[in-house]
Design an enzyme around this catalytic site. Structure first.
Site, PDB file in Angstrom:
ATOM      1  N   LEU A   1       0.830  -1.115   0.030  1.00  0.00           N
ATOM      2  CA  LEU A   1      -0.131   0.205   0.162  1.00  0.00           C
ATOM      3  C   LEU A   1       0.816   0.993  -0.026  1.00  0.00           C
ATOM      4  O   LEU A   1       0.407   2.272  -0.563  1.00  0.00           O
ATOM      5  CB  LEU A   1      -0.941  -0.224   1.133  1.00  0.00           C
TER       6      LEU A   1
ATOM      7  N   ARG B   1       4.922   2.869   1.415  1.00  0.00           N
ATOM      8  CA  ARG B   1       6.253   2.778   2.240  1.00  0.00           C
ATOM      9  C   ARG B   1       6.413   3.980   3.189  1.00  0.00           C
ATOM     10  O   ARG B   1       6.175   5.121   2.837  1.00  0.00           O
ATOM     11  CB  ARG B   1       7.436   3.198   1.034  1.00  0.00           C
TER      12      ARG B   1
ATOM     13  N   HIS C   1       7.277  -0.998   5.617  1.00  0.00           N
ATOM     14  CA  HIS C   1       6.525  -1.031   4.511  1.00  0.00           C
ATOM     15  C   HIS C   1       5.045  -1.317   4.989  1.00  0.00           C
ATOM     16  O   HIS C   1       5.067  -1.934   6.070  1.00  0.00           O
ATOM     17  CB  HIS C   1       6.688  -2.093   3.509  1.00  0.00           C
TER      18      HIS C   1
ATOM     19  N   ASP D   1      -0.276  16.188  16.512  1.00  0.00           N
ATOM     20  CA  ASP D   1       0.270  16.267  15.067  1.00  0.00           C
ATOM     21  C   ASP D   1      -0.865  16.081  13.865  1.00  0.00           C
ATOM     22  O   ASP D   1      -0.622  15.228  13.170  1.00  0.00           O
ATOM     23  CB  ASP D   1       1.449  15.122  15.102  1.00  0.00           C
TER      24      ASP D   1
HETATM   25  P1  AMP Z   1       3.261   5.150   6.653  1.00  0.00           P
HETATM   26  O1  AMP Z   1       4.435   4.184   7.253  1.00  0.00           O
HETATM   27  O2  AMP Z   1       2.378   5.116   8.031  1.00  0.00           O
HETATM   28  O3  AMP Z   1       3.811   6.410   6.332  1.00  0.00           O
HETATM   29  O4  AMP Z   1       2.479   4.450   5.560  1.00  0.00           O
HETATM   30  C1  AMP Z   1       3.087   4.518   4.148  1.00  0.00           C
HETATM   31  C2  AMP Z   1       2.101   4.533   3.219  1.00  0.00           C
HETATM   32  O5  AMP Z   1       1.280   3.241   3.213  1.00  0.00           O
HETATM   33  C3  AMP Z   1       0.982   5.688   3.385  1.00  0.00           C
HETATM   34  O6  AMP Z   1       1.409   6.556   3.019  1.00  0.00           O
HETATM   35  C4  AMP Z   1      -0.229   4.873   3.189  1.00  0.00           C
HETATM   36  O7  AMP Z   1      -0.431   5.410   1.501  1.00  0.00           O
HETATM   37  C5  AMP Z   1      -0.309   3.850   3.023  1.00  0.00           C
HETATM   38  N1  AMP Z   1      -0.989   3.179   4.351  1.00  0.00           N
HETATM   39  C6  AMP Z   1      -0.588   3.132   5.680  1.00  0.00           C
HETATM   40  N2  AMP Z   1      -1.437   2.755   6.442  1.00  0.00           N
HETATM   41  C7  AMP Z   1      -2.730   2.431   5.744  1.00  0.00           C
HETATM   42  C8  AMP Z   1      -3.909   1.777   6.086  1.00  0.00           C
HETATM   43  N3  AMP Z   1      -4.315   1.527   7.280  1.00  0.00           N
HETATM   44  N4  AMP Z   1      -4.873   1.746   5.020  1.00  0.00           N
HETATM   45  C9  AMP Z   1      -4.429   2.056   3.855  1.00  0.00           C
HETATM   46  N5  AMP Z   1      -3.295   2.617   3.551  1.00  0.00           N
HETATM   47  C10 AMP Z   1      -2.212   2.628   4.228  1.00  0.00           C
END
Ligand code: AMP
Length: 293
Positions: free
Chosen positions: A35, A37, A42, A152
């Site tokens: 989805l 990174r 990931h 935040d």
């Molecule tokens: P993060 O590490 O939280 O920044 O997540 C990286 C990317 O994964 C985010 O920018 C979203 O595009 C995707 N993502 C993270 N958490 C979710 C979730 N619960 N549902 C759908 N996409 C997610």
């Protein structure tokens, strides 16, 4: 679903075992497409095999967490987020780990990042902005009632669920508080004057950030943006709030923002009053879901 995800299958007969939390492992999930990174790993869509429930599995590398000294922050995030239950707060169902990685089992937000939507449309309509602001106000009222301040709130920390509902997704900087705090954190553009000046702060920091967010939804950029950090700091400290003539934004929206972006923390519009503000009442969809068209 929540029960299926949270309770251990009753393998042991003892009552102690029945109340124990399930210990997840990677073999409980079918892993699907990536989805996205993040800084520390990931995120994949995944299906929990027993319930067929679709989740987002966030995989974090222990070595990177250690190197950046954020283990404590992650522990706090997990502790706080796993206890929150609100339609506009992303659920954290549980976590597990192996030698190299930590896995967070998160609610899947099918429509992805709010940040990307904002980039795509540049700014949102008043209806869409008010619907989002009202749903976030309700989520923050819930958090503050549990003595949790988020600290935040910004577009990058918001995801969109399958129905178009907003979900607060990142509790990395949130804090359980019974007293006033002095820690400096968060992204510069969204910081309130008291945090810029490293003064004590309380739950009213989230009112300020929600005001900044409302402005960014309507105008496409945060209000105190500047080329140099020092100028942003100065503009925040002076509450140098200007409303450009384009795009055209209603007087009621500007009135609401002006009541949230107030230096004196005790004079910021309380969130329950925000929900009664004419701009919210007239524009926000009462279901809390933004539907395009
Ligand atoms: P993060 O590490 O939280 O920044 O997540 C990286 C990317 O994964 C985010 O920018 C979203 O595009 C995707 N993502 C993270 N958490 C979710 C979730 N619960 N549902 C759908 N996409 C997610």
């Amino acid at each position: 679903m929540a029960t299926a995800m949270e309770t251990r299958p009753q393998q042991k007969a003892s009552s102690e075992a029945a109340t124990e939390k399930k210990r997840w492992t990677l073999s409980d999930f079918d892993i699907g497409k990536p989805l996205g990174r993040g800084k520390f790993g990931h995120v994949y869509v995944a299906k929990e095999k027993r319930s067929n429930h679709v989740v987002a599995l966030k995989v974090l590398f222990k070595s990177q967490l250690k190197q950046s000294q954020v283990e404590h922050q992650l522990r706090r995030e997990v502790e706080i987020q796993s206890h929150l239950r609100h339609p506009n707060i992303l659920r954290l169902y549980g976590y597990f780990y192996d030698q190299q990685r930590v896995y967070l089992i998160l609610e899947y937000a099918a429509k992805g990042e709010l940040y990307k939507e904002l980039q795509k449309f540049k700014c949102f309509t008043e209806r869409r902005s008010a619907t989002y602001v009202a749903s976030l106000a309700r989520a923050l009222i819930y958090c503050h009632g549990k003595h949790v301040i988020h600290r935040d709130i910004k577009p990058e920390n918001l995801l969109i669920g399958s129905q178009g509902e907003l979900k607060i997704a990142d509790f990395g900087w949130s804090v359980h508080t019974f007293s006033r705090r002095r820690t400096m954190c968060g992204t510069l553009d969204y910081l309130p004057p008291e945090m810029v000046e490293s003064l004590e702060h309380d739950a009213s920091v989230d009112i300020w950030s929600l005001g900044i967010l409302c402005y960014e939804f309507l105008y496409g950029a945060p209000p105190f943006e500047a080329e140099e950090h020092s100028d942003t700091y100065r503009r925040i400290r002076q509450v140098d709030l200007k409303f450009p003539s384009k795009p055209v934004v209603s007087a009621a929206a500007k009135d609401l923002i002006s009541q949230m972006l107030v230096k004196d923390t005790s004079k910021r519009l309380p969130l329950h009053k925000l929900l009664e503000h004419p701009w919210i009442v007239q524009n926000a969809d009462p279901s809390g879901v933004y539907r395009s068209g």
